[in-house]
Design a protein around this motif. Structure first.
Motif, PDB file in Angstrom:
ATOM      1  N   MET A  44      14.442 -60.235 -53.121  1.00 23.46           N
ATOM      2  CA  MET A  44      13.452 -59.490 -52.368  1.00 23.46           C
ATOM      3  C   MET A  44      14.175 -58.616 -51.340  1.00 23.46           C
ATOM      4  N   ILE A  45      13.586 -57.483 -51.047  1.00 22.90           N
ATOM      5  CA  ILE A  45      14.139 -56.609 -50.009  1.00 22.90           C
ATOM      6  C   ILE A  45      13.094 -56.424 -48.908  1.00 22.90           C
ATOM      7  N   GLU A  46      13.587 -56.223 -47.707  1.00 22.41           N
ATOM      8  CA  GLU A  46      12.706 -56.012 -46.563  1.00 22.41           C
ATOM      9  C   GLU A  46      12.485 -54.525 -46.362  1.00 22.41           C
ATOM     10  N   VAL A  47      11.227 -54.142 -46.153  1.00 24.01           N
ATOM     11  CA  VAL A  47      10.889 -52.759 -45.821  1.00 24.01           C
ATOM     12  C   VAL A  47      10.075 -52.759 -44.537  1.00 24.01           C
ATOM     13  N   VAL A  48      10.079 -51.637 -43.837  1.00 31.08           N
ATOM     14  CA  VAL A  48       9.311 -51.488 -42.601  1.00 31.08           C
ATOM     15  C   VAL A  48       8.131 -50.562 -42.891  1.00 31.08           C
ATOM     16  N   LEU A  49       6.945 -51.083 -42.659  1.00 32.96           N
ATOM     17  CA  LEU A  49       5.733 -50.300 -42.888  1.00 32.96           C
ATOM     18  C   LEU A  49       5.513 -49.311 -41.749  1.00 32.96           C
ATOM     19  N   LEU A  50       4.555 -48.417 -41.911  1.00 30.84           N
ATOM     20  CA  LEU A  50       4.300 -47.386 -40.896  1.00 30.84           C
ATOM     21  C   LEU A  50       3.868 -47.964 -39.556  1.00 30.84           C
ATOM     22  N   ASP A  51       3.256 -49.136 -39.564  1.00 27.74           N
ATOM     23  CA  ASP A  51       2.834 -49.759 -38.301  1.00 27.74           C
ATOM     24  C   ASP A  51       3.946 -50.633 -37.695  1.00 27.74           C
ATOM     25  N   ASN A  52       5.163 -50.473 -38.206  1.00 27.82           N
ATOM     26  CA  ASN A  52       6.372 -51.197 -37.773  1.00 27.82           C
ATOM     27  C   ASN A  52       6.377 -52.681 -38.144  1.00 27.82           C
ATOM     28  N   SER A  53       5.421 -53.125 -38.922  1.00 28.04           N
ATOM     29  CA  SER A  53       5.487 -54.496 -39.428  1.00 28.04           C
ATOM     30  C   SER A  53       6.458 -54.524 -40.611  1.00 28.04           C
ATOM     31  N   LYS A  54       6.919 -55.715 -40.938  1.00 25.52           N
ATOM     32  CA  LYS A  54       7.891 -55.855 -42.024  1.00 25.52           C
ATOM     33  C   LYS A  54       7.239 -56.528 -43.218  1.00 25.52           C
ATOM     34  N   MET A  55       7.728 -56.165 -44.379  1.00 28.81           N
ATOM     35  CA  MET A  55       7.202 -56.715 -45.621  1.00 28.81           C
ATOM     36  C   MET A  55       8.370 -56.907 -46.580  1.00 28.81           C
ATOM     37  N   TRP A  56       8.292 -57.945 -47.387  1.00 30.14           N
ATOM     38  CA  TRP A  56       9.307 -58.193 -48.407  1.00 30.14           C
ATOM     39  C   TRP A  56       8.697 -57.867 -49.763  1.00 30.14           C
ATOM     40  N   LEU A  57       9.477 -57.162 -50.592  1.00 32.72           N
ATOM     41  CA  LEU A  57       8.969 -56.826 -51.917  1.00 32.72           C
ATOM     42  C   LEU A  57      10.055 -56.996 -52.968  1.00 32.72           C
ATOM     43  N   ASN A  58       9.605 -57.129 -54.193  1.00 37.53           N
ATOM     44  CA  ASN A  58      10.506 -57.333 -55.317  1.00 37.53           C
ATOM     45  C   ASN A  58      10.913 -55.972 -55.882  1.00 37.53           C
ATOM     46  N   PRO A  59      12.192 -55.587 -55.766  1.00 37.16           N
ATOM     47  CA  PRO A  59      12.612 -54.271 -56.247  1.00 37.16           C
ATOM     48  C   PRO A  59      12.550 -54.120 -57.761  1.00 37.16           C
ATOM     49  N   LEU A  60      12.427 -55.218 -58.489  1.00 38.35           N
ATOM     50  CA  LEU A  60      12.309 -55.120 -59.942  1.00 38.35           C
ATOM     51  C   LEU A  60      10.970 -54.520 -60.358  1.00 38.35           C
ATOM     52  N   HIS A  61      10.022 -54.457 -59.426  1.00 36.97           N
ATOM     53  CA  HIS A  61       8.702 -53.901 -59.715  1.00 36.97           C
ATOM     54  C   HIS A  61       8.557 -52.459 -59.233  1.00 36.97           C
ATOM     55  N   ILE A  62       9.643 -51.867 -58.730  1.00 34.46           N
ATOM     56  CA  ILE A  62       9.590 -50.487 -58.251  1.00 34.46           C
ATOM     57  C   ILE A  62       9.772 -49.531 -59.419  1.00 34.46           C
ATOM     58  N   PHE A  63       8.847 -48.589 -59.536  1.00 31.69           N
ATOM     59  CA  PHE A  63       8.926 -47.562 -60.576  1.00 31.69           C
ATOM     60  C   PHE A  63       9.646 -46.321 -60.052  1.00 31.69           C
ATOM     61  N   SER A  64       9.293 -45.893 -58.821  1.00 32.28           N
ATOM     62  CA  SER A  64       9.947 -44.711 -58.239  1.00 32.28           C
ATOM     63  C   SER A  64       9.851 -44.750 -56.721  1.00 32.28           C
ATOM     64  N   ILE A  65      10.731 -43.957 -56.102  1.00 33.25           N
ATOM     65  CA  ILE A  65      10.731 -43.787 -54.650  1.00 33.25           C
ATOM     66  C   ILE A  65      10.840 -42.293 -54.391  1.00 33.25           C
ATOM     67  N   ARG A  66       9.999 -41.785 -53.508  1.00 28.76           N
ATOM     68  CA  ARG A  66      10.085 -40.356 -53.187  1.00 28.76           C
ATOM     69  C   ARG A  66       9.831 -40.125 -51.708  1.00 28.76           C
TER      70      ARG A  66
END
Length: 83
Positions: free
Chosen positions: A1-23
């Protein structure tokens, strides 16, 4: 899992194997394989580094067989810090 910072500055962990694209448009938008999107504060290069580190951690990014790199040099920096 990787940690990302949302627009409200909260943190979330997500599975990068489910990422299709980043832009970047100008906010960074992650699109998942389910076509859901998530807007984050992390830049595209930051996300790419985190994903690359994750793949190395789970041995999906160790390079081609027969590589001359030592085991120590192929470990992500996070693992080196923990040792």
């Amino acid at each position: 899992m990787i940690e990302v910072v949302l627009l409200d500055n909260s943190k979330m962990w997500l599975n990068p194997l489910h990422i299709f694209s980043i832009r970047s448009k100008p906010d960074t938008v992650i699109t998942f394989t389910t076509k859901q999107t998530l807007t984050v504060r992390d830049s595209v290069p930051e996300l790419c580094r985190k994903i690359d580190d994750y793949f190395r951690l789970i041995n999906l990014g160790q390079g081609v067989p027969g590589d001359q790199d030592t085991e120590e040099s192929t470990k992500p920096s996070l693992i080196k810090q923990m040792l």
